[in-house]
Design a protein around this motif. Structure first.
Motif, PDB file in Angstrom:
ATOM      1  N   UNK A   1       0.855  -1.190   0.000  1.00  0.00           N
ATOM      2  CA  UNK A   1       0.000   0.000   0.000  1.00  0.00           C
ATOM      3  C   UNK A   1       0.888   1.236   0.000  1.00  0.00           C
ATOM      4  N   UNK A   2       0.421   2.296  -0.651  1.00  0.00           N
ATOM      5  CA  UNK A   2       1.182   3.551  -0.642  1.00  0.00           C
ATOM      6  C   UNK A   2       1.158   4.144   0.767  1.00  0.00           C
ATOM      7  N   UNK A   3       2.173   4.934   1.078  1.00  0.00           N
ATOM      8  CA  UNK A   3       2.197   5.599   2.375  1.00  0.00           C
ATOM      9  C   UNK A   3       1.024   6.563   2.511  1.00  0.00           C
ATOM     10  N   UNK A   4       0.599   7.150   1.417  1.00  0.00           N
ATOM     11  CA  UNK A   4      -0.580   8.025   1.476  1.00  0.00           C
ATOM     12  C   UNK A   4      -1.795   7.224   1.932  1.00  0.00           C
ATOM     13  N   UNK A   5      -2.026   6.074   1.320  1.00  0.00           N
ATOM     14  CA  UNK A   5      -3.144   5.223   1.734  1.00  0.00           C
ATOM     15  C   UNK A   5      -3.015   4.849   3.204  1.00  0.00           C
ATOM     16  N   UNK A   6      -1.811   4.448   3.623  1.00  0.00           N
ATOM     17  CA  UNK A   6      -1.604   4.022   5.009  1.00  0.00           C
ATOM     18  C   UNK A   6      -1.812   5.165   6.003  1.00  0.00           C
ATOM     19  N   UNK A   7      -1.449   6.386   5.623  1.00  0.00           N
ATOM     20  CA  UNK A   7      -1.703   7.535   6.498  1.00  0.00           C
ATOM     21  C   UNK A   7      -3.201   7.749   6.671  1.00  0.00           C
ATOM     22  N   UNK A   8      -3.918   7.761   5.559  1.00  0.00           N
ATOM     23  CA  UNK A   8      -5.368   7.963   5.618  1.00  0.00           C
ATOM     24  C   UNK A   8      -6.033   6.835   6.394  1.00  0.00           C
ATOM     25  N   UNK A   9      -5.589   5.610   6.156  1.00  0.00           N
ATOM     26  CA  UNK A   9      -6.149   4.447   6.838  1.00  0.00           C
ATOM     27  C   UNK A   9      -5.858   4.502   8.335  1.00  0.00           C
ATOM     28  N   UNK A  10      -4.670   4.956   8.703  1.00  0.00           N
ATOM     29  CA  UNK A  10      -4.311   5.062  10.115  1.00  0.00           C
ATOM     30  C   UNK A  10      -5.280   5.990  10.841  1.00  0.00           C
ATOM     31  N   UNK A  11      -5.549   7.141  10.285  1.00  0.00           N
ATOM     32  CA  UNK A  11      -6.442   8.104  10.942  1.00  0.00           C
ATOM     33  C   UNK A  11      -7.881   7.584  10.940  1.00  0.00           C
ATOM     34  N   UNK A  12      -8.296   6.896   9.881  1.00  0.00           N
ATOM     35  CA  UNK A  12      -9.633   6.314   9.851  1.00  0.00           C
ATOM     36  C   UNK A  12      -9.769   5.250  10.953  1.00  0.00           C
ATOM     37  N   UNK A  13      -8.745   4.417  11.119  1.00  0.00           N
ATOM     38  CA  UNK A  13      -8.721   3.404  12.181  1.00  0.00           C
ATOM     39  C   UNK A  13      -8.792   4.072  13.558  1.00  0.00           C
ATOM     40  N   UNK A  14      -8.044   5.139  13.729  1.00  0.00           N
ATOM     41  CA  UNK A  14      -8.052   5.897  14.975  1.00  0.00           C
ATOM     42  C   UNK A  14      -9.453   6.433  15.268  1.00  0.00           C
ATOM     43  N   UNK A  15     -10.101   7.002  14.265  1.00  0.00           N
ATOM     44  CA  UNK A  15     -11.446   7.556  14.472  1.00  0.00           C
ATOM     45  C   UNK A  15     -12.452   6.458  14.824  1.00  0.00           C
ATOM     46  N   UNK A  16     -12.310   5.293  14.198  1.00  0.00           N
ATOM     47  CA  UNK A  16     -13.197   4.159  14.511  1.00  0.00           C
ATOM     48  C   UNK A  16     -13.101   3.815  15.998  1.00  0.00           C
ATOM     49  N   UNK A  17     -11.882   3.668  16.505  1.00  0.00           N
ATOM     50  CA  UNK A  17     -11.709   3.302  17.911  1.00  0.00           C
ATOM     51  C   UNK A  17     -12.021   4.464  18.850  1.00  0.00           C
ATOM     52  N   UNK A  18     -11.795   5.674  18.416  1.00  0.00           N
ATOM     53  CA  UNK A  18     -12.190   6.841  19.233  1.00  0.00           C
ATOM     54  C   UNK A  18     -13.692   6.779  19.491  1.00  0.00           C
ATOM     55  N   UNK A  19     -14.454   6.407  18.459  1.00  0.00           N
ATOM     56  CA  UNK A  19     -15.905   6.317  18.610  1.00  0.00           C
ATOM     57  C   UNK A  19     -16.317   5.193  19.565  1.00  0.00           C
ATOM     58  N   UNK A  20     -15.483   4.160  19.705  1.00  0.00           N
ATOM     59  CA  UNK A  20     -15.773   3.098  20.662  1.00  0.00           C
ATOM     60  C   UNK A  20     -15.486   3.551  22.098  1.00  0.00           C
ATOM     61  N   UNK A  21     -14.529   4.427  22.250  1.00  0.00           N
ATOM     62  CA  UNK A  21     -14.099   4.866  23.584  1.00  0.00           C
ATOM     63  C   UNK A  21     -14.971   5.987  24.139  1.00  0.00           C
ATOM     64  N   UNK A  22     -15.290   6.948  23.305  1.00  0.00           N
ATOM     65  CA  UNK A  22     -16.010   8.129  23.799  1.00  0.00           C
ATOM     66  C   UNK A  22     -17.512   7.873  23.879  1.00  0.00           C
ATOM     67  N   UNK A  23     -18.161   8.408  24.912  1.00  0.00           N
ATOM     68  CA  UNK A  23     -19.621   8.269  25.009  1.00  0.00           C
ATOM     69  C   UNK A  23     -20.299   9.031  23.890  1.00  0.00           C
ATOM     70  N   UNK A  24     -21.443   8.549  23.538  1.00  0.00           N
ATOM     71  CA  UNK A  24     -22.183   9.203  22.432  1.00  0.00           C
ATOM     72  C   UNK A  24     -22.845  10.478  22.880  1.00  0.00           C
TER      73      UNK A  24
END
Length: 142
Positions: free
Chosen positions: A119-142
């Protein structure tokens, strides 16, 4: 990519504060024996940051390195459930601030098309932040 970098910087700043405002009991609660607590999810994000840091460094001088990790084994062996919340949060923030700095370097030096795990580093950067946001949503209350 400037918008992406600004969003990542905002997430680092905001998420750090939001974690520290969470109720400690809720943060430590496990919903089942094989489920991660919110604290362990944060630990997983620390592991992810460290592994990805290695990916982004190595991909700058190695041709398409293959870097994988066993997320369950990493989280278990690090014993995040018993880590001090403030220290864990500070570790997460610090490594992500360094990743942000590294992303800026990669973009400025036009290295986003270098690859890691096919994967390109650009893809991996975008994917990293998307993964982070997914788990942030699991941690923070709605």
């Amino acid at each position: 990519m400037n918008t992406f970098l600004a969003e990542f910087a905002d997430i680092i700043h905001d998420f750090t504060q939001q974690i520290m405002e969470l109720n400690e009991d809720d943060f430590n609660m496990k919903l089942g024996p094989n489920k991660w607590s919110k604290k362990e999810i944060l630990g997983h994000l620390v592991d992810s940051a460290f592994v990805n840091y290695g990916r982004f460094i190595r991909a700058q001088f190695e041709e398409n390195p293959k870097i994988y990790y066993d997320q369950v084994a990493y989280c278990s062996s690090a014993d995040y459930q018993h880590a001090e919340t403030v220290k864990l949060c500070n570790l997460w923030r610090s490594v992500n601030e360094q990743l942000l700095f590294l992303f800026q370097h990669i973009i400025a030096n036009k290295l986003t098309q270098r690859t890691c795990n096919n994967h390109s580093l650009e893809f991996l950067m975008l994917d990293y932040v998307m993964h982070l946001k997914h788990h942030r949503n699991q941690i923070l209350p709605e």
